[in-house]
Motif scaffolding. Sequence first.
Motif, PDB file in Angstrom:
ATOM      1  N   PHE A  86     -12.677   2.450  -8.659  1.00  0.00           N
ATOM      2  CA  PHE A  86     -13.473   3.442  -7.942  1.00  0.00           C
ATOM      3  C   PHE A  86     -13.855   4.628  -8.816  1.00  0.00           C
ATOM      4  O   PHE A  86     -14.222   5.689  -8.302  1.00  0.00           O
ATOM      5  N   ASP A  87     -13.816   4.483 -10.122  1.00  0.00           N
ATOM      6  CA  ASP A  87     -14.110   5.613 -10.999  1.00  0.00           C
ATOM      7  C   ASP A  87     -15.445   5.483 -11.729  1.00  0.00           C
ATOM      8  O   ASP A  87     -15.686   6.165 -12.718  1.00  0.00           O
ATOM      9  N   SER A  88     -16.317   4.611 -11.218  1.00  0.00           N
ATOM     10  CA  SER A  88     -17.633   4.400 -11.837  1.00  0.00           C
ATOM     11  C   SER A  88     -17.503   4.067 -13.317  1.00  0.00           C
ATOM     12  O   SER A  88     -18.326   4.484 -14.145  1.00  0.00           O
ATOM     13  N   GLY A  89     -16.437   3.311 -13.647  1.00  0.00           N
ATOM     14  CA  GLY A  89     -16.138   3.019 -15.047  1.00  0.00           C
ATOM     15  C   GLY A  89     -17.267   2.351 -15.803  1.00  0.00           C
ATOM     16  O   GLY A  89     -17.474   2.628 -16.979  1.00  0.00           O
ATOM     17  N   GLU A  90     -18.000   1.481 -15.137  1.00  0.00           N
ATOM     18  CA  GLU A  90     -19.051   0.737 -15.829  1.00  0.00           C
ATOM     19  C   GLU A  90     -20.135   1.665 -16.371  1.00  0.00           C
ATOM     20  O   GLU A  90     -20.755   1.376 -17.402  1.00  0.00           O
ATOM     21  N   ASP A  91     -20.358   2.788 -15.690  1.00  0.00           N
ATOM     22  CA  ASP A  91     -21.398   3.721 -16.129  1.00  0.00           C
ATOM     23  C   ASP A  91     -21.088   4.329 -17.494  1.00  0.00           C
ATOM     24  O   ASP A  91     -21.988   4.822 -18.175  1.00  0.00           O
ATOM     25  N   HIS A  92     -19.812   4.311 -17.874  1.00  0.00           N
ATOM     26  CA  HIS A  92     -19.405   4.914 -19.145  1.00  0.00           C
ATOM     27  C   HIS A  92     -19.462   3.926 -20.308  1.00  0.00           C
ATOM     28  O   HIS A  92     -19.078   4.285 -21.426  1.00  0.00           O
ATOM     29  N   TRP A  93     -19.939   2.702 -20.049  1.00  0.00           N
ATOM     30  CA  TRP A  93     -19.934   1.690 -21.094  1.00  0.00           C
ATOM     31  C   TRP A  93     -21.318   1.051 -21.277  1.00  0.00           C
ATOM     32  O   TRP A  93     -21.441  -0.173 -21.297  1.00  0.00           O
ATOM     33  N   PRO A  94     -22.359   1.844 -21.438  1.00  0.00           N
ATOM     34  CA  PRO A  94     -23.685   1.245 -21.625  1.00  0.00           C
ATOM     35  C   PRO A  94     -23.739   0.433 -22.918  1.00  0.00           C
ATOM     36  O   PRO A  94     -23.281   0.885 -23.968  1.00  0.00           O
ATOM     37  N   GLY A  95     -24.263  -0.765 -22.810  1.00  0.00           N
ATOM     38  CA  GLY A  95     -24.414  -1.608 -23.993  1.00  0.00           C
ATOM     39  C   GLY A  95     -23.168  -2.314 -24.446  1.00  0.00           C
ATOM     40  O   GLY A  95     -23.208  -3.070 -25.421  1.00  0.00           O
ATOM     41  N   ALA A  96     -22.030  -2.101 -23.760  1.00  0.00           N
ATOM     42  CA  ALA A  96     -20.767  -2.747 -24.173  1.00  0.00           C
ATOM     43  C   ALA A  96     -20.697  -4.139 -23.557  1.00  0.00           C
ATOM     44  O   ALA A  96     -19.969  -4.383 -22.596  1.00  0.00           O
ATOM     45  N   TRP A  97     -21.407  -5.081 -24.137  1.00  0.00           N
ATOM     46  CA  TRP A  97     -21.506  -6.425 -23.569  1.00  0.00           C
ATOM     47  C   TRP A  97     -20.163  -7.147 -23.562  1.00  0.00           C
ATOM     48  O   TRP A  97     -19.948  -8.085 -22.789  1.00  0.00           O
ATOM     49  N   TRP A  98     -19.221  -6.735 -24.463  1.00  0.00           N
ATOM     50  CA  TRP A  98     -17.921  -7.390 -24.590  1.00  0.00           C
ATOM     51  C   TRP A  98     -16.943  -6.962 -23.498  1.00  0.00           C
ATOM     52  O   TRP A  98     -15.850  -7.488 -23.414  1.00  0.00           O
ATOM     53  N   LEU A  99     -17.328  -6.011 -22.654  1.00  0.00           N
ATOM     54  CA  LEU A  99     -16.489  -5.558 -21.547  1.00  0.00           C
ATOM     55  C   LEU A  99     -17.153  -5.970 -20.236  1.00  0.00           C
ATOM     56  O   LEU A  99     -18.256  -5.505 -19.918  1.00  0.00           O
ATOM     57  N   VAL A 100     -16.479  -6.832 -19.487  1.00  0.00           N
ATOM     58  CA  VAL A 100     -17.026  -7.356 -18.243  1.00  0.00           C
ATOM     59  C   VAL A 100     -16.192  -6.840 -17.067  1.00  0.00           C
ATOM     60  O   VAL A 100     -14.976  -7.078 -17.014  1.00  0.00           O
ATOM     61  N   PHE A 101     -16.836  -6.137 -16.156  1.00  0.00           N
ATOM     62  CA  PHE A 101     -16.149  -5.675 -14.958  1.00  0.00           C
ATOM     63  C   PHE A 101     -16.321  -6.702 -13.847  1.00  0.00           C
ATOM     64  O   PHE A 101     -17.376  -7.329 -13.712  1.00  0.00           O
ATOM     65  N   TYR A 102     -15.280  -6.853 -13.022  1.00  0.00           N
ATOM     66  CA  TYR A 102     -15.379  -7.731 -11.868  1.00  0.00           C
ATOM     67  C   TYR A 102     -16.451  -7.222 -10.908  1.00  0.00           C
ATOM     68  O   TYR A 102     -16.759  -6.029 -10.871  1.00  0.00           O
ATOM     69  N   ASP A 103     -16.995  -8.111 -10.099  1.00  0.00           N
ATOM     70  CA  ASP A 103     -17.777  -7.688  -8.947  1.00  0.00           C
ATOM     71  C   ASP A 103     -16.812  -7.031  -7.957  1.00  0.00           C
ATOM     72  O   ASP A 103     -15.614  -7.343  -7.928  1.00  0.00           O
ATOM     73  N   ASP A 104     -17.322  -6.156  -7.106  1.00  0.00           N
ATOM     74  CA  ASP A 104     -16.476  -5.418  -6.169  1.00  0.00           C
ATOM     75  C   ASP A 104     -15.423  -4.641  -6.971  1.00  0.00           C
ATOM     76  O   ASP A 104     -15.617  -4.365  -8.149  1.00  0.00           O
ATOM     77  N   ALA A 105     -14.304  -4.279  -6.365  1.00  0.00           N
ATOM     78  CA  ALA A 105     -13.336  -3.433  -7.071  1.00  0.00           C
ATOM     79  C   ALA A 105     -12.431  -4.237  -7.989  1.00  0.00           C
ATOM     80  O   ALA A 105     -11.992  -3.743  -9.021  1.00  0.00           O
ATOM     81  N   ASP A 106     -12.136  -5.499  -7.618  1.00  0.00           N
ATOM     82  CA  ASP A 106     -11.187  -6.295  -8.400  1.00  0.00           C
ATOM     83  C   ASP A 106     -11.379  -7.769  -8.086  1.00  0.00           C
ATOM     84  O   ASP A 106     -12.211  -8.146  -7.246  1.00  0.00           O
ATOM     85  N   ILE A 107     -10.601  -8.624  -8.750  1.00  0.00           N
ATOM     86  CA  ILE A 107     -10.793 -10.060  -8.598  1.00  0.00           C
ATOM     87  C   ILE A 107     -10.396 -10.550  -7.208  1.00  0.00           C
ATOM     88  O   ILE A 107     -11.010 -11.471  -6.658  1.00  0.00           O
ATOM     89  N   GLU A 108      -9.379  -9.926  -6.591  1.00  0.00           N
ATOM     90  CA  GLU A 108      -8.989 -10.358  -5.238  1.00  0.00           C
ATOM     91  C   GLU A 108     -10.120 -10.110  -4.246  1.00  0.00           C
ATOM     92  O   GLU A 108     -10.347 -10.930  -3.351  1.00  0.00           O
ATOM     93  N   ALA A 109     -10.825  -8.982  -4.402  1.00  0.00           N
ATOM     94  CA  ALA A 109     -11.957  -8.713  -3.516  1.00  0.00           C
ATOM     95  C   ALA A 109     -13.049  -9.755  -3.711  1.00  0.00           C
ATOM     96  O   ALA A 109     -13.711 -10.176  -2.749  1.00  0.00           O
ATOM     97  N   MET A 110     -13.258 -10.189  -4.950  1.00  0.00           N
ATOM     98  CA  MET A 110     -14.230 -11.252  -5.202  1.00  0.00           C
ATOM     99  C   MET A 110     -13.814 -12.545  -4.518  1.00  0.00           C
ATOM    100  O   MET A 110     -14.636 -13.249  -3.921  1.00  0.00           O
ATOM    101  N   LEU A 111     -12.524 -12.862  -4.592  1.00  0.00           N
ATOM    102  CA  LEU A 111     -12.045 -14.131  -4.039  1.00  0.00           C
ATOM    103  C   LEU A 111     -12.075 -14.155  -2.523  1.00  0.00           C
ATOM    104  O   LEU A 111     -12.124 -15.238  -1.920  1.00  0.00           O
ATOM    105  N   VAL A 112     -12.063 -12.980  -1.891  1.00  0.00           N
ATOM    106  CA  VAL A 112     -12.230 -12.937  -0.436  1.00  0.00           C
ATOM    107  C   VAL A 112     -13.592 -13.520  -0.055  1.00  0.00           C
ATOM    108  O   VAL A 112     -13.755 -14.101   1.022  1.00  0.00           O
ATOM    109  N   GLU A 113     -14.564 -13.392  -0.941  1.00  0.00           N
ATOM    110  CA  GLU A 113     -15.908 -13.926  -0.685  1.00  0.00           C
ATOM    111  C   GLU A 113     -16.045 -15.392  -1.091  1.00  0.00           C
ATOM    112  O   GLU A 113     -17.113 -15.983  -0.926  1.00  0.00           O
TER     113      GLU A 113
END
Length: 283
Positions: A86-113
């Motif tokens: 919840f800290d908008s972390g992805e916004d601080h990593w423009p162009g950092a293709w080697w860092l992949v953030f999960y969809d939603d907040a975390d992997i468990e939230a993704m797996l709920v879908e």
Amino acid sequence: MPNAPRLRNLDPVDDLLARLRLDRVARGRGVAITEGPTDSRMLSAALGAHGNNFFSAGGRGNVLRCAEELRNEPLSGVICVADRDFDSGEDHWPGAWWLVFYDDADIEAMLVESQALTRVLDEWASEGKLARFGGVEAVRRQARESTGPLAVLRAINARDGLGIPFDGIEMQDLFDKKSGELRTASLIGKVAGLSKVSHAELQEMLDGAPLICPQTNRPLSRGRDLLAAISALLRRSIGSLSKQQTAGGLVEKSLRLAIRPGDLDGTPFRDRYDAAMGQATGG
């Protein structure tokens, strides 16, 4: 007799990256640095056919430190995977293709879908009750709706550094067994009792709008919260489990065990993961 020399305490990030620099075989297959062993197991199960290696960094902060080191000194075959949180972390990593953030907040939230939740509910829910509730999609919808205010509070806590100890709250107790709705008054009471934030301030915070995942356009939710809401529903609305059965993280553990290869296929995360791994390995 002189004292034996003490082993120096190695920094976990420096140690991990040093080992990966020497492990050309692992890097040749592609390495994903994850937050912990649980994430590694879940990704391995969901991306099993991928054949990548997963290494734990020991927490989100260490994953981000690894990503920063890779910015300064790239390492072929290596990417990092982290919670969006919840800290908008992805916004601080423009162009950092080697860092992949999960969809939603975390992997468990993704797996709920994913189909993993369907397998869990096939096992633990009552077929008749689940059908009357509206099926798996209705369960997902209710869980996301009811956890919205909690997600708002998590985002404000991360933004303003309020220090709210969410781990000290039994999340399942916050949700009504019949409707799955969040007991807002209970949440406010528990948080006020564990922090310096007043009841009035908390009520005002909960009226705010949740963050939106830029990849899915869904309200940003933490998997732990979603699964707590679903656990409450399994005690009455869609099942007949006891509180003792669900209090030990039964649904969360069952979700992890239910993962199958392909469960993350078709997600924005999978597309970003494949693109990053392909660039890292030259594939």
